[in-house]
Structures are given as C-alpha cells and as structure tokens.
Design a protein around this motif. Structure first.
Motif, PDB file in Angstrom:
ATOM      1  N   LEU A  35     -44.286 -32.081  21.289  1.00  0.00           N
ATOM      2  CA  LEU A  35     -45.091 -32.649  20.214  1.00  0.00           C
ATOM      3  C   LEU A  35     -44.781 -34.147  20.122  1.00  0.00           C
ATOM      4  CD1 LEU A  35     -46.885 -31.529  17.870  1.00  0.00           C
ATOM      5  CD2 LEU A  35     -44.797 -31.277  16.535  1.00  0.00           C
ATOM      6  N   MET A  36     -45.811 -34.968  20.058  1.00  0.00           N
ATOM      7  CA  MET A  36     -45.603 -36.418  19.926  1.00  0.00           C
ATOM      8  C   MET A  36     -46.126 -36.846  18.560  1.00  0.00           C
ATOM      9  SD  MET A  36     -44.700 -39.364  21.513  1.00  0.00           S
ATOM     10  CE  MET A  36     -44.634 -38.930  23.243  1.00  0.00           C
ATOM     11  N   MET A  37     -45.224 -37.201  17.653  1.00  0.00           N
ATOM     12  CA  MET A  37     -45.642 -37.660  16.326  1.00  0.00           C
ATOM     13  C   MET A  37     -45.748 -39.177  16.333  1.00  0.00           C
ATOM     14  SD  MET A  37     -43.227 -35.376  13.883  1.00  0.00           S
ATOM     15  CE  MET A  37     -43.889 -33.924  13.078  1.00  0.00           C
ATOM     16  N   VAL A  80     -35.042 -33.460  19.392  1.00  0.00           N
ATOM     17  CA  VAL A  80     -35.817 -34.428  18.610  1.00  0.00           C
ATOM     18  C   VAL A  80     -35.484 -35.795  19.177  1.00  0.00           C
ATOM     19  CG1 VAL A  80     -36.218 -35.433  16.329  1.00  0.00           C
ATOM     20  CG2 VAL A  80     -35.684 -32.983  16.540  1.00  0.00           C
ATOM     21  N   MET A  81     -36.484 -36.452  19.754  1.00  0.00           N
ATOM     22  CA  MET A  81     -36.225 -37.788  20.307  1.00  0.00           C
ATOM     23  C   MET A  81     -36.914 -38.837  19.443  1.00  0.00           C
ATOM     24  SD  MET A  81     -36.906 -39.539  24.023  1.00  0.00           S
ATOM     25  CE  MET A  81     -35.790 -38.494  24.922  1.00  0.00           C
ATOM     26  N   TRP A  82     -36.094 -39.683  18.839  1.00  0.00           N
ATOM     27  CA  TRP A  82     -36.603 -40.749  17.979  1.00  0.00           C
ATOM     28  C   TRP A  82     -36.805 -41.994  18.856  1.00  0.00           C
ATOM     29  CZ3 TRP A  82     -34.870 -45.160  14.946  1.00  0.00           C
ATOM     30  CH2 TRP A  82     -35.641 -45.371  13.798  1.00  0.00           C
ATOM     31  N   LEU A  83     -38.021 -42.508  18.902  1.00  0.00           N
ATOM     32  CA  LEU A  83     -38.399 -43.693  19.669  1.00  0.00           C
ATOM     33  C   LEU A  83     -38.390 -43.481  21.187  1.00  0.00           C
ATOM     34  CD1 LEU A  83     -36.706 -46.570  17.625  1.00  0.00           C
ATOM     35  CD2 LEU A  83     -38.868 -45.388  17.219  1.00  0.00           C
ATOM     36  N   PRO A  84     -39.250 -42.573  21.676  1.00  0.00           N
ATOM     37  CA  PRO A  84     -39.352 -42.360  23.127  1.00  0.00           C
ATOM     38  C   PRO A  84     -39.811 -43.625  23.867  1.00  0.00           C
ATOM     39  CG  PRO A  84     -41.191 -41.318  21.980  1.00  0.00           C
ATOM     40  CD  PRO A  84     -40.220 -41.757  20.932  1.00  0.00           C
ATOM     41  N   LEU A  88     -39.798 -29.745  22.176  1.00  0.00           N
ATOM     42  CA  LEU A  88     -39.370 -31.150  22.206  1.00  0.00           C
ATOM     43  C   LEU A  88     -40.255 -31.927  21.245  1.00  0.00           C
ATOM     44  CD1 LEU A  88     -39.199 -30.058  25.465  1.00  0.00           C
ATOM     45  CD2 LEU A  88     -38.032 -32.245  25.559  1.00  0.00           C
ATOM     46  N   ILE A  89     -39.627 -32.645  20.336  1.00  0.00           N
ATOM     47  CA  ILE A  89     -40.400 -33.419  19.355  1.00  0.00           C
ATOM     48  C   ILE A  89     -40.091 -34.897  19.560  1.00  0.00           C
ATOM     49  CG2 ILE A  89     -40.864 -33.838  16.909  1.00  0.00           C
ATOM     50  CD1 ILE A  89     -39.979 -31.022  16.309  1.00  0.00           C
ATOM     51  N   PHE A  90     -41.123 -35.682  19.812  1.00  0.00           N
ATOM     52  CA  PHE A  90     -40.954 -37.129  19.978  1.00  0.00           C
ATOM     53  C   PHE A  90     -41.545 -37.817  18.753  1.00  0.00           C
ATOM     54  CE2 PHE A  90     -41.320 -35.252  24.177  1.00  0.00           C
ATOM     55  CZ  PHE A  90     -40.241 -35.813  24.849  1.00  0.00           C
ATOM     56  N   ILE A  91     -40.866 -38.857  18.287  1.00  0.00           N
ATOM     57  CA  ILE A  91     -41.371 -39.619  17.133  1.00  0.00           C
ATOM     58  C   ILE A  91     -41.467 -41.074  17.553  1.00  0.00           C
ATOM     59  CG2 ILE A  91     -40.889 -40.374  14.773  1.00  0.00           C
ATOM     60  CD1 ILE A  91     -39.301 -37.733  14.435  1.00  0.00           C
ATOM     61  N   THR A  92     -42.689 -41.591  17.607  1.00  0.00           N
ATOM     62  CA  THR A  92     -42.858 -42.969  18.076  1.00  0.00           C
ATOM     63  C   THR A  92     -43.461 -43.871  17.004  1.00  0.00           C
ATOM     64  OG1 THR A  92     -43.937 -44.388  19.709  1.00  0.00           O
ATOM     65  CG2 THR A  92     -45.092 -42.368  19.143  1.00  0.00           C
TER      66      THR A  92
END
Ligand SMILES: [Zn+2]
Length: 377
Positions: free
Chosen positions: A29-31, A159-163, A187-191
């Motif tokens: 998921l890309m937030m 949870v990856m903050w700032l891919p 996998l959750i990405f937060i950009t």
C-alpha cells in the motif's frame, strides 16, 4: 492507535477497515500525504485492527496483548523503516546503519506524536541537519525479517516512512518482495513526495491519497491531542494547511506566526521600495524554513493576506475580517499596490506551492516568486 483516535479521513478509515473485514488486505500500500497529514496514525490503527484478537464495532479492542504491544510499538511482527544517517544518537558508517539501531528514539517520537514532521524526526533521531537515507543494509534487514516465521502467527508488516529516500540499489533489492511478499504480509509506504518515489516501487503498490483536513478538524484535533485552548487551536489551524502535524508544530513554536508575518512584511516593503535585492534576501528566509510544510504555510499565509488586500481595494473591507494586529498594515498595502497585483501575486503563490510539492529546488522557487511579484507590482 485505534480508528476512533483518528481525526477526519473517514474515507481512508473506511477503506482500511474494509480491507481487513473482507479479508482482502493488499500486499503493498502506498499512502500519499502532506507532511503531518496523519498517514502514519492511519497505518498504525490499520495494523492494530488487523492483528487485534477481539475486534468489535469496526475497531480494535485496545486491550488484548496484540493491541497493547501495538500501542507501544513493540508488536514483534511490525518492522519500521525510515531514513537514517549518523548523528548525535547513533554514529557509524551511513551505508551500514539500519533502523533497529534507532528503535528507542523512533518509538518515543511516534508514541508521543505520530503526526511529526520530517524536521522533527531529524531532531529526535539526532541527525543535525543531515538528510537520512534508506540504505542497502536496511533493505537486507527487511528481507531478513520477512524470511523468518511470524512471532504471532498473524500478519506481518513493514511500515516504510519516506520511500522516496530509498537508494536505487535498496529499491531494486526490494522489488521482488514488494511484488510478492510472503503470505500474510503487508508493506505500507508513506510518502510526502510521490514524484520522487521510483515508479518501479509505486507501480507495485495500491495507492491511497490521504487528504488534508478542514481547518475545523485540525483545530478539534489540536484541542484533543495537545490540550490547546480553542483560540490557540483555531489560530494554529489557520496556517496548518490541513495538517495536524503542522498545527502541532505551530502550537509548539512560540513565534511561528510572527516569523511568517515578519518575512511577508519584509518582502512587501522591499518590493514597494523597488529593492529587488532586499526582497530576494528576505525570500531566502522562506527557503531556509525547516520543512516544506512550513514553506507552504508561508505561501498560504501570504496569499490570505493579499486576498484581504484585494477585498479592501474592492471596497469590501467588512468581509475581509482583518485581524487587529494586521489591519493598518494591510490597509496601507491596499493603498500602495496597483489593483491587479494581489490577483497576480495570489496566482504566483499558488504556483510556488505546487512546485514545493514537486520538490523543485527551493532557491529557484522563491527567486522565481520574487521576480514575478516584482514585475507585477
Ligand atoms: Zn485488541
């Protein structure tokens, strides 16, 4: 973090809840959010709901062992990745640094304020103005983590903050994992800067836009989260651009609004004196502000003031709602500026916000802005 702790964002909450309820949890998921917009809080509430042992009423219970561990950020099957560099808290060769080395500082930061801004993370993790990266060493740590059996027997998550700060080799190393993670893994990405995330990464994820909140929602959150007075909360929400994190930052800064006001006046006074150099020097103070969100706040603040100037010029001062501290200054601007100036300037400020979002070099953005203002004044 439970869904009931989330302010606004009803659509995102309902979509995330629906994924769990229907058993259709995406593998990646890309937030997308503006800084401080609440994506991390949503991701935490989502994962807590996913792993809760006694879900009810569309929310996690908040009391089972999984929920208690999730709330403290010690649930063993959730791995957090974020950009790191060496600094006062952890030293060493940057390419060898992994996020686990920062775990206590990260936990303290997130549990005290999941709406933190990038600059607040840099301060909490001791980076001293250096920009962190997500290195190959961290990529390997993620792959290693996901190769082990889950501790809980339920879902595992990264949870990856700032891919956007992943190095290209890190991203390449993770592509296969993002496309086909092990079973029961999300996998959750937060950009904050989707244009800078490698398309090979974002194309493998389901996208989710986290929209800015209304001023009323931000103000309400500032009252409930920070215990701010209604008056302070409303003033901070006014310049927060729909971001709870920016609002909290504003509340914590004693002179946030004053800085914006001073820079705005310095630029306008220089332009009216036809002092281009002075205006450019003042604009460097915007480029030097600690976050993109703050720079956008400046543009919003300046735009709102110029809208008031425009209304005064149109003989509609009564609907301009002039604050007492600014009324005389804005009236004098209205008397000194040519009529079309405010409209052109508001347009130029809007374009600057778009360019900040696209991560264009800040010096170029604000030099161009001042040039445009100088020409149309
Ligand atoms: Zn629970």
């Amino acid at each position: 973090m439970r869904f009931s702790d989330i302010t606004g964002n009803e659509q995102a909450v309902s979509a995330l809840r629906g994924m769990v309820d229907s058993g259709r949890v995406p593998h990646a998921l890309m937030m997308y959010e503006n800084e401080g917009g609440g994506a991390l809080a949503l991701a935490l509430a989502f994962l807590q709901y996913l792993n809760c042992q006694h879900r009810s009423g569309g929310d996690s219970c908040g009391e089972c062992p999984s929920c208690r561990q999730s709330a403290k950020l010690i649930y063993p099957d959730i791995h957090f990745s974020f950009p790191v560099t060496s600094g006062t808290k952890v030293s060493g060769v940057v390419k060898d640094l992994v996020c686990d080395m920062y775990a206590p500082y990260w936990r303290e930061l997130v549990t005290s304020n999941p709406y933190f801004l990038e600059s607040e993370m840099d301060a909490a993790l001791g980076f001293e103005k250096k920009q962190g990266i997500i290195s190959v060493a961290e990529g390997k740590a993620i792959i290693r983590e996901l190769s082990l059996s889950p501790h809980s027997g339920k879902y595992r998550a990264v949870v990856m903050w700032l891919p956007e700060r992943m190095t290209v080799p890190t991203a390449n190393m993770l592509l296969k994992t993002i496309e086909e993670p092990p079973d029961n893994t999300v996998l959750i990405f937060i950009t904050h800067s989707p244009g800078n995330v490698l398309s090979t990464v974002s194309s493998r994820c389901q996208g989710m836009r986290i929209l800015p909140l209304t001023k009323e929602e931000v103000a309400g959150a500032l009252v409930s989260i920070a215990g701010a007075s209604r008056e302070d909360a409303a003033a901070a929400a006014e310049v927060a651009g729909g971001s709870i994190g920016a609002g909290l930052h504003e509340l914590s800064g004693k002179d946030g609004m004053d800085v914006l006001r001073d820079v705005f006046r310095e630029i306008m006074d220089s332009l009216l004196r036809r002092d281009l150099l002075g205006a450019l020097e003042a604009s460097e103070k915007i480029a030097a502000m600690e976050s993109r969100e703050k720079q956008k706040l400046f543009c919003t603040f300046a735009g709102e003031n110029l809208r008031k100037v425009f209304l005064i010029q149109q003989g509609m001062e009564e609907i301009a709602a002039l604050p007492a501290s600014d009324a005389d200054y804005l009236r004098s601007l209205a008397a000194s500026c040519r009529q079309p100036f405010a409209v052109s300037a508001i347009d130029a400020l809007g374009k600057a916000v778009t360019m900040i979002d696209r991560n264009v070099n800040q010096k170029i953005i604000f030099t161009n802005l001042i040039d445009r203002l100088f020409v149309c004044l």
